[in-house]
Design a protein around this motif. Structure first.
Motif, mmCIF file in Angstrom:
data_model
loop_
_atom_site.group_PDB
_atom_site.id
_atom_site.type_symbol
_atom_site.label_atom_id
_atom_site.label_comp_id
_atom_site.label_asym_id
_atom_site.label_seq_id
_atom_site.Cartn_x
_atom_site.Cartn_y
_atom_site.Cartn_z
ATOM 1 N N LYS A 252 0.787 -1.229 0.071
ATOM 2 C CA LYS A 252 0.024 0.087 0.029
ATOM 3 C C LYS A 252 0.722 1.360 0.143
ATOM 4 O O LYS A 252 0.689 2.384 0.718
ATOM 5 C CB LYS A 252 -0.953 -0.051 1.202
ATOM 6 N N ASN A 253 1.750 1.230 -0.860
ATOM 7 C CA ASN A 253 2.715 2.419 -0.915
ATOM 8 C C ASN A 253 3.108 2.623 -2.083
ATOM 9 O O ASN A 253 3.726 1.724 -2.869
ATOM 10 C CB ASN A 253 3.727 2.222 0.290
ATOM 11 N N ILE A 254 2.771 3.885 -3.123
ATOM 12 C CA ILE A 254 3.204 4.093 -4.355
ATOM 13 C C ILE A 254 3.983 5.006 -4.446
ATOM 14 O O ILE A 254 4.208 5.657 -5.371
ATOM 15 C CB ILE A 254 1.906 3.933 -5.213
ATOM 16 N N SER A 255 5.062 4.967 -3.868
ATOM 17 C CA SER A 255 6.281 5.770 -4.033
ATOM 18 C C SER A 255 7.179 5.193 -4.880
ATOM 19 O O SER A 255 7.112 4.088 -5.106
ATOM 20 C CB SER A 255 7.101 6.048 -2.656
ATOM 21 N N PHE A 256 7.897 6.208 -5.525
ATOM 22 C CA PHE A 256 8.897 5.674 -6.391
ATOM 23 C C PHE A 256 9.937 4.452 -6.077
ATOM 24 O O PHE A 256 9.962 3.560 -6.361
ATOM 25 C CB PHE A 256 9.668 6.688 -7.091
ATOM 26 N N ASN A 257 10.355 4.594 -4.790
ATOM 27 C CA ASN A 257 11.058 3.742 -3.992
ATOM 28 C C ASN A 257 10.591 2.357 -3.907
ATOM 29 O O ASN A 257 11.030 1.435 -4.124
ATOM 30 C CB ASN A 257 11.626 4.303 -2.499
ATOM 31 N N ASN A 258 9.140 2.588 -3.578
ATOM 32 C CA ASN A 258 8.483 1.222 -3.380
ATOM 33 C C ASN A 258 8.130 0.682 -5.050
ATOM 34 O O ASN A 258 8.000 -0.559 -4.766
ATOM 35 C CB ASN A 258 7.211 1.364 -2.732
ATOM 36 N N LEU A 259 7.922 1.294 -5.780
ATOM 37 C CA LEU A 259 7.491 0.802 -7.098
ATOM 38 C C LEU A 259 9.090 -0.002 -7.682
ATOM 39 O O LEU A 259 8.895 -0.887 -8.234
ATOM 40 C CB LEU A 259 7.448 1.833 -8.114
ATOM 41 N N LYS A 260 10.192 0.655 -7.030
ATOM 42 C CA LYS A 260 11.311 -0.003 -7.631
ATOM 43 C C LYS A 260 11.374 -1.390 -7.030
ATOM 44 O O LYS A 260 11.710 -2.509 -7.528
ATOM 45 C CB LYS A 260 12.525 0.672 -6.859
#
Lengths: 308, 308
Positions: A252-260
């Motif tokens: 449940k986190n759609i930051s760029f870092n989590n998308l990585k």
């Protein structure tokens, strides 16, 4: 625990590679997506259609993995979508031997009530109008809409494709398709143009050469794990997308870092998928193997460097 | 400060890409290797040959960068090696339009006395017998011998190539060449077989798809930096090798971890090389740009991941 709604084909595949061939086995984008996503804790459901010829054991295989199949329509007297393909020696290209749409020709997706508030909507490769119809059925706009598509729709339904692309957050597409969609050879430029069409995030899949994630001026690259043997690439892209979407649903986190991290998880699962025919490897995958290989990904890519 | 001995061609190139074409400009493997290695503090020398037609300004360009050119033979009345090529639209393949060996045909390399104890020997692409002759001239076995080669020698001098490969520590080779040399499609298997032929480390260059470093059971992958525009790929592989060898000469550490860093430094410098024709970009490269792009490499590849 998040909710993931998956739309896509559930199908029979018959596959020939340099290493062997199969009769009709379980396949389809939604199948591979669902199996990959089931590695995470998310609650997921598949919206799709099969014929009366679809074996109960395949349905059980999905529901045993906690995938809600109540919106997987079974058409009385209908035949399941069938695809057959033959891979060339390098496994990087293939010929389609047969595509029998069967019940897919009249597929009218119906989103089940309990998934109209899904956190993540994963639109597997299908006619863009079908993908759009699902978006419109959602009660609230999902936190993240991920779309996979292919060159066939660029050739045959470009306007509809552009319309659905305008409604999504992440597109997953291969390098040749990104170039075709934008008329840009440079993937950096192609990703910029695609972002202007709607999605904030662009994932460009390069098969054995890995995947790129673009977002504004940021880029991330995940290699494919170098494997001793690639046996059957069928479903690798869908498995990647399923891992990606499943991980994001759960975290449940759609930051760029989590998308990585999601890209790494997707690449990791895809590396298993190609080791056996069809879904065989994904069905028998355990957490220990998955974690071991995540460590391999880390070793493969991480380095320390001092500036001079 | 370590010592790096570079053997390879110093040449004229005439290049045509979709973006333009050049007359005869400075080229050659040793040139690109030397320019890249000069980014590090190592003391380096080039063993090579040119003709009387080779401009003094090109010689100055090399010696201005602290590259010892006392063993760069200038043949009176001779003509410099000339290569001409035309790249296809995707820049991934090219046609050779002309190869005029000229003075290279009778090249007999002579290692200068002050470099017979070099720490690192970088053997650029040349006839394997020439490469072997240089190894035999060294007074002490260098700490590291790096060899670059190509498919031409596999087709025309395979036995000599195998002999020199048995004497080296690191081979840099592209993916198709690794497959040709070993008859293995899987790069993992190809790298295993090449290690059995001699080198402890195998670097497989995949152009825009990055590079793989293999050592026993360890693998490391460095992507190519995704660029808006690739202008001219000529010399990218040599620049990679030069950055790799230059970094290792300066840091004097041949652990797997430091070889990883060397691969990143090589990839980083190669990403500049392709932005202009020939050596243009390398000649005007400054430390700040190099460091900035190293940070981009880090952002491109580094991630945090938690096991499930």
């Amino acid at each position: 625990m998040g909710k993931l709604l998956i739309v896509g084909t559930v199908a029979f595949d018959a596959i020939e590679t340099p290493f062997g061939k199969t009769d009709k086995i379980l396949g389809g984008a939604a199948t591979f997506i669902g199996l990959a996503a089931s590695q995470f804790g998310a609650k997921s459901a598949i919206v799709s259609v099969v014929g009366e010829d679809f074996p109960k054991e395949y349905l059980d295989l999905l529901s045993d993995r906690n995938i809600d199949i109540s919106a997987l329509q079974v058409v009385k007297g209908g035949k399941t979508f069938f695809w057959s393909g033959k891979y060339h020696n390098d496994l990087n290209s293939r010929d389609t031997l047969a595509t029998e749409l069967n019940v897919l020709a009249d597929f009218d997706p119906v989103v089940p009530g309990n998934f109209k508030d899904a956190d993540v909507l994963m639109l597997g490769n299908l006619h863009p109008s079908t993908q759009l119809s699902v978006i419109k059925q959602m009660e609230e706009r999902p936190k993240l809409i991920v779309l996979d598509t292919m060159n066939f729709w660029m050739d045959n339904a470009l306007e509809e494709l552009k319309e659905v692309i305008a409604h999504i957050d992440v597109i997953t597409i291969n390098d040749e398709e990104a170039r075709q969609l934008t008329n840009e050879y440079s993937l950096v430029k192609a990703a910029e143009k695609i972002q202007q069409m709607g999605p904030r995030f662009v994932v460009i899949k390069k098969g054995e050469h890995g995947a790129l994630l673009f977002h504004n001026a940021e880029v991330f690259f995940a290699p494919a794990l170098p494997l001793e043997d690639v046996f059957d690439p069928t479903g690798a892209g869908d498995t990647f997308a399923g891992g990606f979407a499943g991980y994001l649903t759960e975290t449940k986190n759609i930051s760029f870092n989590n998308l990585k991290s999601a890209v790494i998880h997707g690449s990791n699962l895809a590396s298993f998928c190609v080791e056996r025919f069809g879904t065989e490897r994904m069905v028998n995958l355990n957490k220990k193997e998955v974690n071991q290989r995540l460590l391999q990904f880390k070793e493969l890519t991480q380095f320390d460097i001092e500036l001079q």
